[in-house]
Write an enzyme that holds these catalytic residues in place. Structure first.
Site, PDB file in Angstrom:
ATOM      1  N   THR A 223     -74.675 -34.872  18.290  1.00  0.00           N
ATOM      2  CA  THR A 223     -73.928 -34.595  17.120  1.00  0.00           C
ATOM      3  C   THR A 223     -72.993 -35.977  17.144  1.00  0.00           C
ATOM      4  O   THR A 223     -72.648 -36.275  18.021  1.00  0.00           O
ATOM      5  CB  THR A 223     -73.069 -33.259  17.128  1.00  0.00           C
ATOM      6  OG1 THR A 223     -71.766 -33.473  16.728  1.00  0.00           O
ATOM      7  CG2 THR A 223     -72.821 -32.929  18.584  1.00  0.00           C
ATOM      8  N   SER A 267     -64.654 -31.725  22.109  1.00  0.00           N
ATOM      9  CA  SER A 267     -64.670 -30.385  23.073  1.00  0.00           C
ATOM     10  C   SER A 267     -65.595 -30.270  24.187  1.00  0.00           C
ATOM     11  O   SER A 267     -66.314 -31.099  24.292  1.00  0.00           O
ATOM     12  CB  SER A 267     -65.116 -29.322  21.823  1.00  0.00           C
ATOM     13  OG  SER A 267     -66.721 -29.463  21.709  1.00  0.00           O
ATOM     14  N   TYR A 269     -68.001 -28.156  24.347  1.00  0.00           N
ATOM     15  CA  TYR A 269     -69.527 -28.663  23.612  1.00  0.00           C
ATOM     16  C   TYR A 269     -69.893 -29.972  23.395  1.00  0.00           C
ATOM     17  O   TYR A 269     -71.244 -30.162  23.855  1.00  0.00           O
ATOM     18  CB  TYR A 269     -69.530 -27.637  22.306  1.00  0.00           C
ATOM     19  CG  TYR A 269     -70.582 -28.069  21.407  1.00  0.00           C
ATOM     20  CD1 TYR A 269     -71.749 -27.652  21.624  1.00  0.00           C
ATOM     21  CD2 TYR A 269     -70.022 -28.758  20.067  1.00  0.00           C
ATOM     22  CE1 TYR A 269     -72.740 -28.118  20.402  1.00  0.00           C
ATOM     23  CE2 TYR A 269     -70.997 -29.289  19.303  1.00  0.00           C
ATOM     24  CZ  TYR A 269     -72.186 -28.886  19.251  1.00  0.00           C
ATOM     25  OH  TYR A 269     -73.269 -29.409  18.460  1.00  0.00           O
ATOM     26  N   HIS A 270     -69.169 -30.544  22.938  1.00  0.00           N
ATOM     27  CA  HIS A 270     -69.416 -32.016  22.493  1.00  0.00           C
ATOM     28  C   HIS A 270     -69.734 -32.744  23.711  1.00  0.00           C
ATOM     29  O   HIS A 270     -70.716 -33.723  24.051  1.00  0.00           O
ATOM     30  CB  HIS A 270     -68.483 -32.735  21.728  1.00  0.00           C
ATOM     31  CG  HIS A 270     -68.354 -32.317  20.463  1.00  0.00           C
ATOM     32  ND1 HIS A 270     -67.431 -31.246  19.992  1.00  0.00           N
ATOM     33  CD2 HIS A 270     -69.070 -32.576  19.260  1.00  0.00           C
ATOM     34  CE1 HIS A 270     -67.567 -31.128  18.499  1.00  0.00           C
ATOM     35  NE2 HIS A 270     -68.597 -31.882  18.402  1.00  0.00           N
ATOM     36  N   LYS A 273     -73.287 -32.360  24.916  1.00  0.00           N
ATOM     37  CA  LYS A 273     -74.118 -33.250  24.203  1.00  0.00           C
ATOM     38  C   LYS A 273     -74.012 -34.600  24.907  1.00  0.00           C
ATOM     39  O   LYS A 273     -75.109 -35.272  24.814  1.00  0.00           O
ATOM     40  CB  LYS A 273     -73.668 -33.249  22.954  1.00  0.00           C
ATOM     41  CG  LYS A 273     -73.619 -31.974  22.102  1.00  0.00           C
ATOM     42  CD  LYS A 273     -75.147 -31.792  21.676  1.00  0.00           C
ATOM     43  CE  LYS A 273     -75.550 -30.511  20.979  1.00  0.00           C
ATOM     44  NZ  LYS A 273     -76.742 -30.164  20.790  1.00  0.00           N
TER      45      LYS A 273
HETATM   46  N1  LIG Z   1     -75.442 -27.020  12.453  1.00  0.00           N
HETATM   47  C1  LIG Z   1     -74.854 -27.898  12.367  1.00  0.00           C
HETATM   48  O1  LIG Z   1     -74.123 -28.322  11.653  1.00  0.00           O
HETATM   49  C2  LIG Z   1     -74.979 -28.947  13.567  1.00  0.00           C
HETATM   50  C3  LIG Z   1     -74.608 -30.196  13.411  1.00  0.00           C
HETATM   51  C4  LIG Z   1     -74.966 -31.167  14.623  1.00  0.00           C
HETATM   52  C5  LIG Z   1     -75.806 -30.717  15.360  1.00  0.00           C
HETATM   53  N2  LIG Z   1     -76.189 -29.640  15.477  1.00  0.00           N
HETATM   54  C6  LIG Z   1     -77.229 -29.268  16.581  1.00  0.00           C
HETATM   55  O2  LIG Z   1     -78.356 -28.922  16.047  1.00  0.00           O
HETATM   56  C7  LIG Z   1     -79.046 -27.905  16.980  1.00  0.00           C
HETATM   57  C8  LIG Z   1     -79.238 -26.745  16.273  1.00  0.00           C
HETATM   58  O3  LIG Z   1     -78.139 -26.259  15.583  1.00  0.00           O
HETATM   59  P1  LIG Z   1     -78.174 -24.785  14.975  1.00  0.00           P
HETATM   60  O4  LIG Z   1     -77.027 -24.881  13.818  1.00  0.00           O
HETATM   61  O5  LIG Z   1     -79.407 -24.625  14.246  1.00  0.00           O
HETATM   62  O6  LIG Z   1     -77.854 -23.860  15.886  1.00  0.00           O
HETATM   63  P2  LIG Z   1     -78.333 -22.259  15.881  1.00  0.00           P
HETATM   64  O7  LIG Z   1     -77.524 -21.660  17.185  1.00  0.00           O
HETATM   65  O8  LIG Z   1     -78.512 -21.545  14.945  1.00  0.00           O
HETATM   66  O9  LIG Z   1     -79.881 -22.833  16.696  1.00  0.00           O
HETATM   67  C9  LIG Z   1     -80.069 -22.765  18.087  1.00  0.00           C
HETATM   68  C10 LIG Z   1     -81.072 -21.977  18.420  1.00  0.00           C
HETATM   69  O10 LIG Z   1     -81.219 -22.122  19.695  1.00  0.00           O
HETATM   70  C11 LIG Z   1     -81.515 -21.069  20.550  1.00  0.00           C
HETATM   71  N3  LIG Z   1     -81.076 -21.074  22.043  1.00  0.00           N
HETATM   72  C12 LIG Z   1     -79.942 -21.739  22.678  1.00  0.00           C
HETATM   73  N4  LIG Z   1     -80.130 -21.503  24.019  1.00  0.00           N
HETATM   74  C13 LIG Z   1     -81.203 -21.345  24.202  1.00  0.00           C
HETATM   75  C14 LIG Z   1     -82.014 -21.201  25.423  1.00  0.00           C
HETATM   76  N5  LIG Z   1     -81.335 -21.596  26.660  1.00  0.00           N
HETATM   77  N6  LIG Z   1     -83.410 -20.730  25.280  1.00  0.00           N
HETATM   78  C15 LIG Z   1     -83.780 -20.563  24.233  1.00  0.00           C
HETATM   79  N7  LIG Z   1     -83.102 -20.582  22.975  1.00  0.00           N
HETATM   80  C16 LIG Z   1     -81.936 -20.945  23.099  1.00  0.00           C
HETATM   81  C17 LIG Z   1     -80.479 -20.099  19.915  1.00  0.00           C
HETATM   82  O11 LIG Z   1     -80.789 -18.632  19.875  1.00  0.00           O
HETATM   83  C18 LIG Z   1     -80.818 -20.241  18.509  1.00  0.00           C
HETATM   84  O12 LIG Z   1     -81.641 -19.596  17.648  1.00  0.00           O
HETATM   85  C19 LIG Z   1     -77.823 -27.598  18.033  1.00  0.00           C
HETATM   86  O13 LIG Z   1     -78.292 -28.487  19.268  1.00  0.00           O
HETATM   87  C20 LIG Z   1     -76.526 -28.252  17.663  1.00  0.00           C
HETATM   88  O14 LIG Z   1     -75.759 -28.459  18.561  1.00  0.00           O
HETATM   89  C21 LIG Z   1     -76.019 -28.675  14.518  1.00  0.00           C
END
Ligand SMILES: NC(=O)c1ccc[n+]([C@@H]2O[C@H](COP(=O)([O-])OP(=O)(O)OC[C@H]3O[C@@H](n4cnc5c(N)ncnc54)[C@H](O)[C@@H]3O)[C@@H](O)[C@H]2O)c1
Lengths: 534, 444
Positions: A223, A267, A269-270, A273
């Protein structure tokens, strides 16, 4: 005019299995050599897709290779096997359908962790989402897409490894992490859960890739928050310093070119990453894995053609304080007639990108794999916005839909600068990968209003309304933030810094973009990726 | 089949009614002179003994003298014009993509397919990868990227892995330190002999082929250590050949007295003085035009290119219809070949002639596979190492290695025959017919 990845060769192709290096002068053969990259000459590969070619030099371009087909996102490996980790998530599901529609063989895993976390916190996706079984059935019925799904926790390396062996993915998109900063700040347990899940999950994945599919590329979601927002105003380069960056100190100078830029996560979380970033960087160095680490801006929106094709295909959308991202939350607030909550001064600047544009970026990255051993970073943003300005934009669109919306400043539960310069470099996607953002902010916000104002969804938003206003403080305190000021849109004086997005577009002017698009049409490369080569 | 002319003359007079078994021991890249020298110096006592029981002669290698070609000639008894292998590399048909040798290229049957009634144990024979079916065992030699596919039958794989059997020394490790080179050489040889012993004792066999490749590797890296007694690795060089001699002794001990035995090499070796980059020359002379994209390798060839070189010394015309950017029309071929021959013959380095001879394809090759042959093949003067050298900046470069192949002084040893029983000037294509006669124990 050529597609952006026309010139890439077997060297980039996941079907090219590196067989080592042969030096006929020394009559010697070595697998080690490619790892050490001593000699480019005499590099030997075998094509997993065309084994009859025997062993040969990796010099065939995507344009020349019959396995790579032109699509409007560049050449794409025919029936490319793409595995999505976290396929049940907001982005994972959307991408699965998009890739399926392009003719990829999509597989995916998820352990439904997100659904569980959300349930535990007493919230839910405001757009109804269906159980995986029904999602898969609908994908087949409506879009004729077969998705190979397995319920697997990424931390279960044995099961994941088995599935990877079975599928032999040619690209792996890793979305499978816990995506929330506030969630990681709830308490010690949550911080540990996030870091363990994300860091250990990714580390294990790297070992599996080394073992099972070292040729496939890893497209890993980081991110933009990994970089923080340096108060000096230093640009946020794409992961590594450019060649002409210089460090000066006590009259001496050093080139910083090629070094990882500083990370300043905001954070726990960050931090997870950032830790991923280092682990991937090392794995590429040690084992010649290849990866794009995608520093993605905050995503907003609900639309792609595929998710909109049927209610059962919709992807999730969350608006609570933990999992809702800012634009999505503002739209929900507007619909409920709540003032939009801006933290602190609202002068914080962040990078953003619409769901549909983000998906296009991902396809382009998948279709243009890095070289063996290459760790590359792209900043995936289409615009930089101040939080208070986003509120203004949402309010403006809300007015079109008949909603009279106010904006309120609330206490900022986070530790972050209210005022800061913000300059982001994002040149690779627009120039090297041929990406142009297609979805302006207002357009996507309009689509959100169209969807979220449907009565059954309004009802669902209402149910989680009490969870929108934050009470998770970075300090560890748990208390609902207080309102500092309420104002009408358009009445607040603009202050602070102006964001700057550097795309180097001039290197790839719009006229050229159009040329590319015409070229794509000429070769008949539609969504189906069934175009023929000229 | 030029090699067959003298077969049938009653020269195998001292071998009486053989049992039909025989062995060929191959010593890759070992020149006849080196063996003779080391045998007499006491470094190779087993070979010394063998000299009393048979005949050692220099042998002509293939042209070009590289293992893929020469071993293919040896195992088929045929000319490259028949077996179709002209080097380690070819282009994939209709492209400029360099493909590496595969046993599927072979257009003539090797001995184990010609005569499948015999049972074979073949260990480390180059240019047989991927290993095809054989009545017995075949473990391919160099180039063999995956051990799995270098072994027939596959069931042997586990045992080989357990023994840490290696097809080849890892040249990157080897070139990083002579200590590692000697270590790798010794280990590789040891397991190879062990595998041979196990197979020969375990299986019923009629033909044994056992090839040592470490010799060639060592000579490439440290030929000077052989010639120069003061060289810091001279002792180790000799020590390795002592091991090779022991290996020969062990393999010979596995044979019966009446079994036919030949020891051969596929080409010779000499001091490498200077590397000659043929494609650099062709570019300088205006025959080769390249995009400035080294990563693209030969795919960087542009329109207007008239000729290019493939390793080690093959020159091809860039014919219209043959190649994507072919630029030589039929009518121009003769003129171009004439020009190139002249330029190459006149080539000088520090006043010295570089090319001993420029051959036209039809001078060297005859058979159904001549269509794939290079248009010109060059044989260099002593010390000059010809190579394709694409994207090299200089035509002449200080040699990167110490030894280089030669065409004329491979070795041929035959046990149990007299000198006049062998052809006057034997070539590698004669090995197979000779061996077959020997095994059959053709009476005089
Ligand atoms: N949505 C945003 O704005 C955004 C921005 C920057 C980065 N991201 C990154 O993109 C990625 C996807 O984001 P998102 O918004 O779709 O999140 P999300 O939570 O909707 O999707 C992540 C999916 O991964 C699954 N998951 C997590 N840990 C797991 C594990 N150990 N085993 C199996 N499945 C697992 C969850 O059940 C979920 O369905 C993430 O890594 C997030 O950090 C998202």
């Amino acid at each position: 005019m050529k597609l952006h990845n026309a010139h890439k060769t077997c060297w980039n192709c996941p079907a090219a299995i590196l067989k080592g290096n042969v030096d006929f002068r020394a009559c010697g053969q070595s697998l080690e050599a490619i790892r050490r990259r001593i000699e480019r000459e005499g590099l030997l590969i075998e094509c997993a897709r065309l084994p009859d070619l025997g062993h040969f030099e990796p010099t065939i371009t995507f344009e020349e290779c019959p396995e790579w087909r032109p699509t409007k996102y560049g050449y794409l490996l025919e029936n490319m096997r793409v595995m999505i980790l976290g396929i049940d998530g907001y982005l994972g599901w959307t991408l699965a359908l998009k890739l399926g529609a392009l003719g990829c063989e999509v597989s995916g895993v998820d352990c439904f962790l997100r659904r569980k976390m959300v349930r535990e916190l007493g919230t839910d996706s405001v757009v109804p989402i269906y159980p995986m079984e029904e999602r898969l059935k609908a994908a087949k019925e409506v879009l004729d897409i077969d998705i190979k799904f397995r319920e697997i926790n990424i931390l279960d390396r044995e099961k994941l490894g088995q599935f990877m062996r079975e599928v032999q993915p040619e690209a792996i998109v890793h979305y499978g992490e816990i995506p929330s900063a506030p969630y990681s700040m709830i308490d010690c347990n949550h911080a540990i859960q996030v870091q363990y899940n994300n860091v250990i999950g990714t580390l294990g994945l790297l070992f599996l890739m080394k073992e099972i599919c070292p040729e496939s590329s890893l497209i890993k979601l980081g991110t933009l928050g990994e970089y923080g927002a340096p108060l000096t105003g230093r640009p946020l380069f794409e992961g590594l310093f450019p060649a002409d960056a210089v460090l000066r100190w006590r009259g001496r100078e050093w080139s910083l070119g090629g070094e990882l830029t500083p990370r300043d996560p905001v954070s726990f979380y960050h931090v997870s990453k950032v830790q991923d970033t280092f682990n991937i960087y090392e794995a590429c160095k040690y084992w010649w894995l290849r990866s794009y680490d995608v520093m993605q801006g905050v995503i907003y929106g609900v639309h792609t053609d595929e998710v909109a094709a049927d209610p059962r295909l919709r992807t999730r959308l969350d608006v609570d304080e933990w999992f809702g991202t800012v634009v999505n939350r503002f739209v929900a607030q507007a619909i409920l007639g709540m003032p939009l909550t801006v933290y602190g001064e609202g002068e914080q600047i962040r990078g953003f990108i619409a769901l549909e544009d983000a998906m296009e970026c991902m396809v382009r990255l998948i279709s243009s794999p890095p070289e063996p051993g290459q760790y590359d970073v792209v900043n995936q943003v289409s615009g930089l916005h101040k939080v208070s300005e986003l509120a203004e934009t949402v309010a403006r669109v809300a007015a079109e839909f008949g909603y009279d919306v106010k904006i309120q400043r609330v206490e900022n539960p986070r530790v972050e600068a209210d005022y800061h310069p913000f300059e982001v470099v994002s040149t690779k996607l627009p120039n090297e990968l041929g990406f142009t953002p297609k979805v302006p902010l207002e357009v996507e916000i309009r689509r959100m209003f169209e969807l979220l104002t449907q009565p059954h969804i309004v009802e669902r938003i209402r149910k989680v309304a009490h969870l929108i206003r934050p009470r998770t403080w970075w300090s560890g305190e748990k208390k609902v933030v207080e309102t500092l000021e309420v104002y009408r849109p358009g009445t607040r004086r603009r202050r602070g810094f102006k964001p700057r997005l550097i795309t180097d577009r001039e290197r790839f002017p719009v006229s050229k973009v159009e040329e590319v698009e015409r070229a794509v049409e000429a070769i008949g490369g539609g969504e189906g990726g069934d175009g023929n080569k000229g | 089949m030029s090699g067959n002319i003298y077969i049938g003359i009653a020269y195998l007079s001292i071998r009486k009614g053989g049992l039909g078994r025989g062995a060929i021991i191959g010593l890759d890249g070992v020149p006849h002179g080196l063996v003779e020298d080391l045998a007499h110096r006491g470094v190779m006592p087993n070979f010394r003994e063998l000299l009393d029981e048979g005949v050692l002669k220099p042998m002509r290698s293939s042209i070009p003298a590289v293992s893929a070609v020469s071993w293919s000639s040896m195992m088929t008894g045929a000319n490259p014009g028949v077996h179709g292998v002209y080097g380690y590399t070819e282009f994939l048909p209709g492209t400029y993509v360099v493909a590496y040798h595969s046993s599927r290229w072979l257009r003539a049957p090797p001995l184990w397919r010609r005569d499948p009634s015999r049972r074979y144990v073949i260990i480390n024979l180059p240019a047989t990868y991927p290993a095809g079916e054989v009545n017995g065992v075949l473990i391919s030699g160099f180039v063999a990227p995956d051990l799995e596919r270098a072994v027939y039958p596959r069931e042997l794989l586990g045992e080989l892995r357990e023994l840490n059997y290696k097809v080849d020394v890892d040249y990157v490790r080897a070139s990083s330190s002579p200590l590692l080179l000697f270590k790798e050489l010794a280990e590789t040889l040891k397991t190879r002999v062990e595998v041979c012993r196990r197979l020969v004792e375990r299986l019923k066999w009629d033909v044994l082929i056992f090839v040592v490749t470490g010799t060639d590797r060592l000579e490439h890296f440290l030929w000077d250590a052989y010639r120069d007694e003061g060289h810091e690795w001279h002792g180790e060089f000799l020590e390795y050949f002592r091991h090779v001699d022991e290996a020969i002794g062990e393999v010979v001990n596995l044979l019966g007295e009446d079994d036919a035995l030949m020891i051969i090499s596929d080409h010779g070796m000499e001091h490498l003085e200077v590397d000659v980059n043929l494609n650099r020359l062709l570019e300088d002379w205006g025959y080769l035009k390249l995009e400035n994209e080294p990563k693209r390798s030969y795919n960087a060839i542009r329109h207007g290119t008239k000729a290019f070189a493939l390793d080690p010394s093959r020159i091809y015309l860039n014919r219209v219809g043959h190649y994507p950017r072919g630029s030589v029309e039929k009518g121009d071929e003769e003129r171009l070949l004439g020009e190139l021959t002249e330029l190459l013959q006149d080539l000088r380095w520090r006043g010295r002639r570089v090319i001993r001879r420029v051959y036209r394809r039809e001078e060297l090759y005859h058979g159904d596979a001549v269509d794939k042959a290079p248009d010109l093949v060059l044989v260099p003067e002593e010390g000059f190492n010809l190579r394709a050298g694409l994207f090299r900046e200089e035509a002449f470069e200080e040699g990167e290695l110490s030894g280089k192949h030669t065409e004329w002084d491979a070795l041929l040893y035959v046990r149990g025959v007299e000198r006049d029983a062998l052809p006057e000037s034997p070539s590698i294509e004669d090995v197979l017919p000779l061996f077959q006669r020997l095994m059959e124990g053709e009476p005089s």
